[in-house]
Design an enzyme around this catalytic site. Structure first.
Site, PDB file in Angstrom:
ATOM      1  N   LYS A  87      -1.635   5.346  -6.284  1.00  0.00           N
ATOM      2  CA  LYS A  87      -1.968   3.923  -6.271  1.00  0.00           C
ATOM      3  C   LYS A  87      -3.457   3.763  -6.556  1.00  0.00           C
ATOM      4  O   LYS A  87      -4.301   4.319  -5.843  1.00  0.00           O
ATOM      5  CB  LYS A  87      -1.605   3.351  -4.899  1.00  0.00           C
ATOM      6  CG  LYS A  87      -1.295   1.886  -4.896  1.00  0.00           C
ATOM      7  CD  LYS A  87      -0.717   1.506  -3.538  1.00  0.00           C
ATOM      8  CE  LYS A  87      -0.444   0.042  -3.443  1.00  0.00           C
ATOM      9  NZ  LYS A  87      -0.169  -0.371  -2.064  1.00  0.00           N
TER      10      LYS A  87
HETATM   11  C1  E4P Z   1       1.644  -3.052  -1.359  1.00  0.00           C
HETATM   12  O1  E4P Z   1       1.619  -2.333  -2.304  1.00  0.00           O
HETATM   13  C2  E4P Z   1       0.502  -3.913  -0.978  1.00  0.00           C
HETATM   14  O2  E4P Z   1      -0.580  -3.155  -0.584  1.00  0.00           O
HETATM   15  C3  E4P Z   1       0.963  -4.830   0.110  1.00  0.00           C
HETATM   16  O3  E4P Z   1       2.168  -5.452  -0.292  1.00  0.00           O
HETATM   17  C4  E4P Z   1      -0.053  -5.867   0.538  1.00  0.00           C
HETATM   18  O4  E4P Z   1       0.554  -6.742   1.445  1.00  0.00           O
HETATM   19  P1  E4P Z   1      -0.261  -7.754   2.383  1.00  0.00           P
HETATM   20  O5  E4P Z   1      -0.884  -8.781   1.505  1.00  0.00           O
HETATM   21  O6  E4P Z   1       0.772  -8.319   3.287  1.00  0.00           O
HETATM   22  O7  E4P Z   1      -1.305  -6.938   3.115  1.00  0.00           O
END
Ligand code: E4P
Length: 222
Positions: A87
């Site tokens: 990521k």
């Molecule tokens: C996933 O890949 C993201 O980091 C995540 O969905 C972020 O979610 P949030 O906005 O609820 O922290």
């Protein structure tokens, strides 16, 4: 549409896996911290533990923000397990790294995407997934779903191979709207997945069926 679970909590991951509908997992540093996972070795072990529960892709986020650091960290993460997807944040050095990983056949998830322009760059750089954060846009009074529609339209128009991974999902309605929009993946908290089950007419209907069944069935209805 694939369902990923958006957590580093092993019991929630197991619960979603046992439901039989799980296609993968996304994590981020905040989600790891929430589980109290500290120290590099523990974090790396935790990624492997997650990979051993599920069969699909597991996103592990790099913490470096310079090209060399992202590459070194990403290659190390990718070597942990064949299910790991690196990521990478949507920054200039990240875009360069996406291209590098793409050329090396390492899967990537471009995170922190909040505009169609950013999604276009991620696709051009060969990202496997792009993660538009729809809930965080909603939080600042912008319609996150508009962005999902926009990215899906652009990617389909030009036949980009990058998959749209709708992230920052807050509710079952978000999941359904993402499916309508043609997102390839939705990554969701377990609660949002389980909330898809709920309908009062299902509960009322089942209760009636079971009470009527008591009138004729030998089966013990609890
Ligand atoms: C996933 O890949 C993201 O980091 C995540 O969905 C972020 O979610 P949030 O906005 O609820 O922290």
């Amino acid at each position: 549409m694939k369902f990923f679970i958006d957590t580093a909590n092993l019991s929630q991951i197991k619960e979603a896996q046992d439901l039989g509908v799980l296609d993968g997992v996304t994590t981020n540093p905040s989600l790891m911290a929430k589980e109290g996972i500290t120290g590099n070795d523990n974090v790396l072990k935790h990624y492997v533990d997650i990979c051993n529960i599920v069969t699909g892709d597991v996103s592990a986020e790099v913490l470096s923000t310079d090209f060399k650091g992202i590459i070194e960290e990403g290659e190390m993460l990718a070597s942990l397990h064949k299910q790991i997807v690196v990521k990478v944040p949507m920054i200039k050095e990240g875009v360069k790294a996406l291209k590098y990983f793409s050329n090396k056949g390492i899967k990537t998830n471009c995170t922190l995407v909040f505009s169609a322009g950013q999604a276009l760059l991620a696709a051009k750089a060969g990202a496997t997934y792009v993660s538009p954060f729809l809930g965080r846009l909603d939080d600042i009074n912008l319609d996150g779903m508009d962005l999902i529609h926009q990215i899906v339209h652009i990617y389909r128009t030009y036949d980009f191979g990058t998959q749209v991974l709708a992230a920052s999902i807050r509710s079952p309605l978000h999941i359904v709207k993402c499916a309508e929009a043609g997102a390839d993946v939705a990554t969701c908290p377990l609660s949002a997945i389980l909330d898809l089950l709920k309908h009062p007419l299902t509960d009322i209907g089942l209760s009636k069926f079971l009470s009527d069944a008591k009138k004729f069935s030998d089966v013990v209805v609890k």
